[in-house]
Design a protein around this motif. Sequence first.
Motif, PDB file in Angstrom:
ATOM      1  N   GLN A  73     -26.057  16.945  48.580  1.00 42.64           N
ATOM      2  CA  GLN A  73     -24.719  17.496  47.651  1.00 42.64           C
ATOM      3  C   GLN A  73     -24.225  16.299  46.944  1.00 42.64           C
ATOM      4  O   GLN A  73     -23.840  16.621  45.648  1.00 42.64           O
ATOM      5  CB  GLN A  73     -23.589  18.013  48.522  1.00 42.64           C
ATOM      6  CG  GLN A  73     -23.961  19.139  49.333  1.00 42.64           C
ATOM      7  CD  GLN A  73     -24.607  20.246  48.812  1.00 42.64           C
ATOM      8  OE1 GLN A  73     -24.096  20.678  47.571  1.00 42.64           O
ATOM      9  NE2 GLN A  73     -25.814  20.421  49.289  1.00 42.64           N
ATOM     10  N   HIS A  74     -24.384  15.198  47.231  1.00 37.75           N
ATOM     11  CA  HIS A  74     -23.916  14.023  46.503  1.00 37.75           C
ATOM     12  C   HIS A  74     -25.034  12.871  46.095  1.00 37.75           C
ATOM     13  O   HIS A  74     -24.699  11.610  46.692  1.00 37.75           O
ATOM     14  CB  HIS A  74     -22.708  13.190  47.015  1.00 37.75           C
ATOM     15  CG  HIS A  74     -21.626  14.549  47.276  1.00 37.75           C
ATOM     16  ND1 HIS A  74     -20.920  14.846  46.348  1.00 37.75           N
ATOM     17  CD2 HIS A  74     -21.262  14.868  48.607  1.00 37.75           C
ATOM     18  CE1 HIS A  74     -19.976  15.742  46.943  1.00 37.75           C
ATOM     19  NE2 HIS A  74     -20.136  15.898  48.126  1.00 37.75           N
ATOM     20  N   TRP A 106     -26.902  17.158  54.416  1.00 32.40           N
ATOM     21  CA  TRP A 106     -26.284  17.970  53.736  1.00 32.40           C
ATOM     22  C   TRP A 106     -25.359  17.239  52.594  1.00 32.40           C
ATOM     23  O   TRP A 106     -25.454  17.439  51.521  1.00 32.40           O
ATOM     24  CB  TRP A 106     -25.378  18.872  54.446  1.00 32.40           C
ATOM     25  CG  TRP A 106     -24.527  19.789  53.557  1.00 32.40           C
ATOM     26  CD1 TRP A 106     -23.286  19.630  53.223  1.00 32.40           C
ATOM     27  CD2 TRP A 106     -24.949  21.074  52.955  1.00 32.40           C
ATOM     28  NE1 TRP A 106     -22.800  20.884  52.476  1.00 32.40           N
ATOM     29  CE2 TRP A 106     -23.945  21.513  52.083  1.00 32.40           C
ATOM     30  CE3 TRP A 106     -26.379  21.465  52.769  1.00 32.40           C
ATOM     31  CZ2 TRP A 106     -24.038  22.632  51.384  1.00 32.40           C
ATOM     32  CZ3 TRP A 106     -26.225  23.027  52.026  1.00 32.40           C
ATOM     33  CH2 TRP A 106     -25.313  23.100  51.336  1.00 32.40           C
ATOM     34  N   ASN A 107     -24.515  16.338  53.210  1.00 34.42           N
ATOM     35  CA  ASN A 107     -23.590  15.651  52.322  1.00 34.42           C
ATOM     36  C   ASN A 107     -24.434  14.634  51.318  1.00 34.42           C
ATOM     37  O   ASN A 107     -24.139  14.642  49.907  1.00 34.42           O
ATOM     38  CB  ASN A 107     -22.741  14.556  53.204  1.00 34.42           C
ATOM     39  CG  ASN A 107     -21.632  15.315  53.939  1.00 34.42           C
ATOM     40  OD1 ASN A 107     -21.363  16.435  53.445  1.00 34.42           O
ATOM     41  ND2 ASN A 107     -21.404  14.870  55.017  1.00 34.42           N
ATOM     42  N   GLU A 108     -25.686  14.206  51.616  1.00 33.05           N
ATOM     43  CA  GLU A 108     -26.576  13.132  50.827  1.00 33.05           C
ATOM     44  C   GLU A 108     -26.903  14.146  49.771  1.00 33.05           C
ATOM     45  O   GLU A 108     -27.188  13.858  48.495  1.00 33.05           O
ATOM     46  CB  GLU A 108     -27.423  12.532  51.501  1.00 33.05           C
ATOM     47  CG  GLU A 108     -27.074  11.369  52.372  1.00 33.05           C
ATOM     48  CD  GLU A 108     -26.578  10.177  51.548  1.00 33.05           C
ATOM     49  OE1 GLU A 108     -27.049  10.133  50.225  1.00 33.05           O
ATOM     50  OE2 GLU A 108     -25.448   9.726  52.007  1.00 33.05           O
TER      51      GLU A 108
END
Length: 281
Positions: A136-137, A132-134
Amino acid sequence: MNNGSPERLLESNYLAVSSSFRMFKQTITDKIDTHWHDFFEMGCIVSGTGRHIVNGQTFRLQPGMVFLLTTADFHEMIPDEGQTIELFDFIFNDSLLRPAIYESIFGHAGLFMHTFDSGHAQKMESEFALLWNELQHWQFGSEIIVQGSFERIVVDLVRQIGLNKPSYPNDSKEPMHPSIRKALLYIQHHFRESISLACAADYAGLSANYLSECFHKQVGISFQEYLNERRLQFASALVRSSDLPITEVCFAAGFNTIPHFIRTFKRKFGCSPREYRKQGS
């Protein structure tokens, strides 16, 4: 669900042309009706409890459950009264699957679903959070990290459901030939249509006779038998998961005639589709 017919979710509506995957954080407070999709779906339950009905079978929804659904699976989610289900939901198409992962998924007849214990569940949730974090960024190297995290999740899931050792079709102990993988992929996406050995051979880049010979050697059954198995898997899920008339189930699963469908279904399950539906209810 509309008039007993499960909704079909299309890749073209959920994945960008330039991407093979997408991810959501979902919050479910009401029932999600029975549906299926022409892409893969991998989920991780973070919180909340309920029921997960997959291909007519009911499983307990709870934190730590991880599931992977193929294009032949139906499912619905029903939160328990007063519960809110939160989950990571990662959808993808076959281009994300490397050969070893592909063979694990298509060589396994059961469901890819497991509820991990608390310690292992935290590890799995961390992998999904990393995905998820990858996403999103997005930055340099994100594609490599996403691929690695995705494959670690699948490997863990495969190990937990008991497929610890590589299994090769027909006990040949030989990796599957790329052309046979292409033929299996063709069946997976087109089994509901009127396809033939010649169509699959053309897609795989082989002659029909050579594909037939190689297919039986590596998969262990004939092309037509495998095609019927995929159709029956889909039909049995549809019989259990919907109120569709048996005639519509027959054609939706790719069978051309009712008598042939009934005979094939009885041979596989030992009863007619109508009796199978009654047993499920």
